[in-house]
Design a protein around this motif. Structure first.
Motif, mmCIF file in Angstrom:
data_model
loop_
_atom_site.group_PDB
_atom_site.id
_atom_site.type_symbol
_atom_site.label_atom_id
_atom_site.label_comp_id
_atom_site.label_asym_id
_atom_site.label_seq_id
_atom_site.Cartn_x
_atom_site.Cartn_y
_atom_site.Cartn_z
ATOM 1 N N ARG A 120 -2.535 5.889 -3.768
ATOM 2 C CA ARG A 120 -1.976 7.179 -4.183
ATOM 3 C C ARG A 120 -0.783 7.552 -3.304
ATOM 4 O O ARG A 120 0.253 7.989 -3.817
ATOM 5 C CB ARG A 120 -3.065 8.248 -4.101
ATOM 6 C CG ARG A 120 -2.571 9.689 -4.241
ATOM 7 C CD ARG A 120 -1.706 9.901 -5.481
ATOM 8 N NE ARG A 120 -2.420 9.576 -6.699
ATOM 9 C CZ ARG A 120 -1.825 9.512 -7.887
ATOM 10 N NH1 ARG A 120 -0.514 9.719 -7.999
ATOM 11 N NH2 ARG A 120 -2.523 9.213 -8.973
ATOM 12 N N VAL A 121 -0.912 7.344 -2.018
ATOM 13 C CA VAL A 121 0.203 7.656 -1.114
ATOM 14 C C VAL A 121 1.424 6.809 -1.458
ATOM 15 O O VAL A 121 2.549 7.308 -1.510
ATOM 16 C CB VAL A 121 -0.207 7.442 0.356
ATOM 17 C CG1 VAL A 121 1.009 7.539 1.273
ATOM 18 C CG2 VAL A 121 -1.258 8.458 0.774
ATOM 19 N N ARG A 125 4.944 8.271 -2.994
ATOM 20 C CA ARG A 125 6.166 8.048 -2.217
ATOM 21 C C ARG A 125 7.249 7.406 -3.080
ATOM 22 O O ARG A 125 8.420 7.785 -3.037
ATOM 23 C CB ARG A 125 5.862 7.168 -1.002
ATOM 24 C CG ARG A 125 7.057 6.951 -0.079
ATOM 25 C CD ARG A 125 6.689 6.151 1.149
ATOM 26 N NE ARG A 125 6.134 4.855 0.806
ATOM 27 C CZ ARG A 125 4.873 4.486 1.025
ATOM 28 N NH1 ARG A 125 4.029 5.331 1.576
ATOM 29 N NH2 ARG A 125 4.456 3.282 0.682
ATOM 30 N N SER A 126 6.856 6.440 -3.887
ATOM 31 C CA SER A 126 7.821 5.755 -4.754
ATOM 32 C C SER A 126 8.330 6.672 -5.855
ATOM 33 O O SER A 126 9.520 6.685 -6.179
ATOM 34 C CB SER A 126 7.176 4.507 -5.358
ATOM 35 O OG SER A 126 8.128 3.669 -5.956
ATOM 36 N N LEU A 127 7.438 7.462 -6.448
ATOM 37 C CA LEU A 127 7.851 8.420 -7.477
ATOM 38 C C LEU A 127 8.869 9.409 -6.920
ATOM 39 O O LEU A 127 9.881 9.717 -7.566
ATOM 40 C CB LEU A 127 6.634 9.179 -8.013
ATOM 41 C CG LEU A 127 5.679 8.418 -8.928
ATOM 42 C CD1 LEU A 127 4.390 9.203 -9.127
ATOM 43 C CD2 LEU A 127 6.339 8.120 -10.266
ATOM 44 N N ASP A 143 -6.898 3.106 -5.374
ATOM 45 C CA ASP A 143 -7.759 3.686 -4.343
ATOM 46 C C ASP A 143 -8.456 4.968 -4.785
ATOM 47 O O ASP A 143 -9.260 5.520 -4.033
ATOM 48 C CB ASP A 143 -6.976 3.924 -3.047
ATOM 49 C CG ASP A 143 -5.851 4.931 -3.208
ATOM 50 O OD1 ASP A 143 -5.422 5.164 -4.358
ATOM 51 O OD2 ASP A 143 -5.387 5.472 -2.192
ATOM 52 N N GLU A 144 -8.169 5.435 -5.990
ATOM 53 C CA GLU A 144 -8.863 6.610 -6.505
ATOM 54 C C GLU A 144 -9.650 6.285 -7.774
ATOM 55 O O GLU A 144 -10.271 7.163 -8.366
ATOM 56 C CB GLU A 144 -7.866 7.745 -6.784
ATOM 57 C CG GLU A 144 -6.841 7.426 -7.852
ATOM 58 C CD GLU A 144 -5.753 8.485 -7.966
ATOM 59 O OE1 GLU A 144 -5.680 9.362 -7.077
ATOM 60 O OE2 GLU A 144 -4.974 8.414 -8.923
ATOM 61 N N SER A 145 -9.614 5.026 -8.182
ATOM 62 C CA SER A 145 -10.354 4.578 -9.355
ATOM 63 C C SER A 145 -10.832 3.158 -9.078
ATOM 64 O O SER A 145 -11.015 2.778 -7.927
ATOM 65 C CB SER A 145 -9.457 4.632 -10.605
ATOM 66 O OG SER A 145 -10.185 4.254 -11.755
#
Length: 234
Positions: A120-121, A125-127, A143-145
């Motif tokens: 997610r981080v 960051r890329s977005l 990491d969240e799924s």
């Protein structure tokens, strides 16, 4: 008029992989895996093996890329990979034409999502760096799924956005993306300009293989809507 256009669509939600599909990051990821191994004195994977794991979550990626090291060493290897990747992350570019394609799809009223092996981080960051924070309606990370090829990310996107699987399309550059889509009952398009070569992509189901963003754009233009009245509508 808009409602009529929506009835003519095959898909409502287009889900994108990130690395190797939207962002030209494959060579950098391969290099960072190899550099991390060199830092710790481990045998490094060749380019083919290192690129084959792109798209998975970081832990799954490293375990498959360097299966010959002891599990106890993976936390340090992960740390070294992240060190090298963060040093180069800001230098990575989107594939030419991707930004314009995303804008066009959004303007046409399609929902856009991301299902990626990034953290997610890392994705946020890329977005932010590429000023795409407002482009996507919903995103999911490993990491969240669940990591690919588990269908979890697509199942969650379907649930949150209230779009049935038959109305979703997955676009990705690896068999991990294509297998995730198949496991979720979602159609998929394979792009051959990323991590996995056409010979590998043939091992997983997809509607078509496209060789560049221009071909992808043309295929989407020709196939996102139902133009043949003989095709059954939802």
């Amino acid at each position: 008029m808009l409602e009529e256009q929506k009835r003519d669509r095959r898909y409502d939600l287009i889900v994108w992989d990130w690395d190797g599909t939207i962002m030209d990051s494959t060579p950098t990821i391969v290099n960072c895996i190899q550099q991390a191994c060199r830092d710790l004195g481990f045998k490094e994977p060749d380019d083919t093996l290192a690129s084959s794991v792109i798209g998975l979550g970081i832990q799954d990626s490293l375990r498959r890329a360097v299966p010959w090291i002891e599990p106890a060493h993976f936390p340090k290897l992960t740390e070294r990979f992240r060190y090298h990747y963060l040093a180069k992350d800001h230098e990575l570019d989107l594939f030419p034409g991707i930004r314009e394609l995303l804008h066009s799809l959004r303007e046409d009223g399609y929902l856009l999502g991301v299902a990626t092996g990034k953290s997610r981080v890392g994705l946020d960051r890329s977005l932010q760096h590429h000023q795409l924070e407002q482009m996507f309606h919903e995103t999911r990370t490993a990491d969240e799924s669940f990591s690919k090829p588990h269908p979890g990310m697509l199942l969650e996107l379907s649930d949150v956005m209230q779009v049935p699987m038959r109305r979703m399309l997955m676009i990705g550059d690896t068999t991990h993306d294509l297998d995730m889509a198949a496991n979720a009952g979602v159609d998929a398009v394979a792009v051959t300009y990323g991590a996995h070569p056409p010979s590998t992509l043939k091992e997983a189901p997809s509607l078509i293989h496209v060789d560049d963003v221009s071909q992808l754009s043309q295929w989407l233009s020709d196939n996102l809507t139902i133009k043949n009245e003989s095709v059954k509508k939802d």
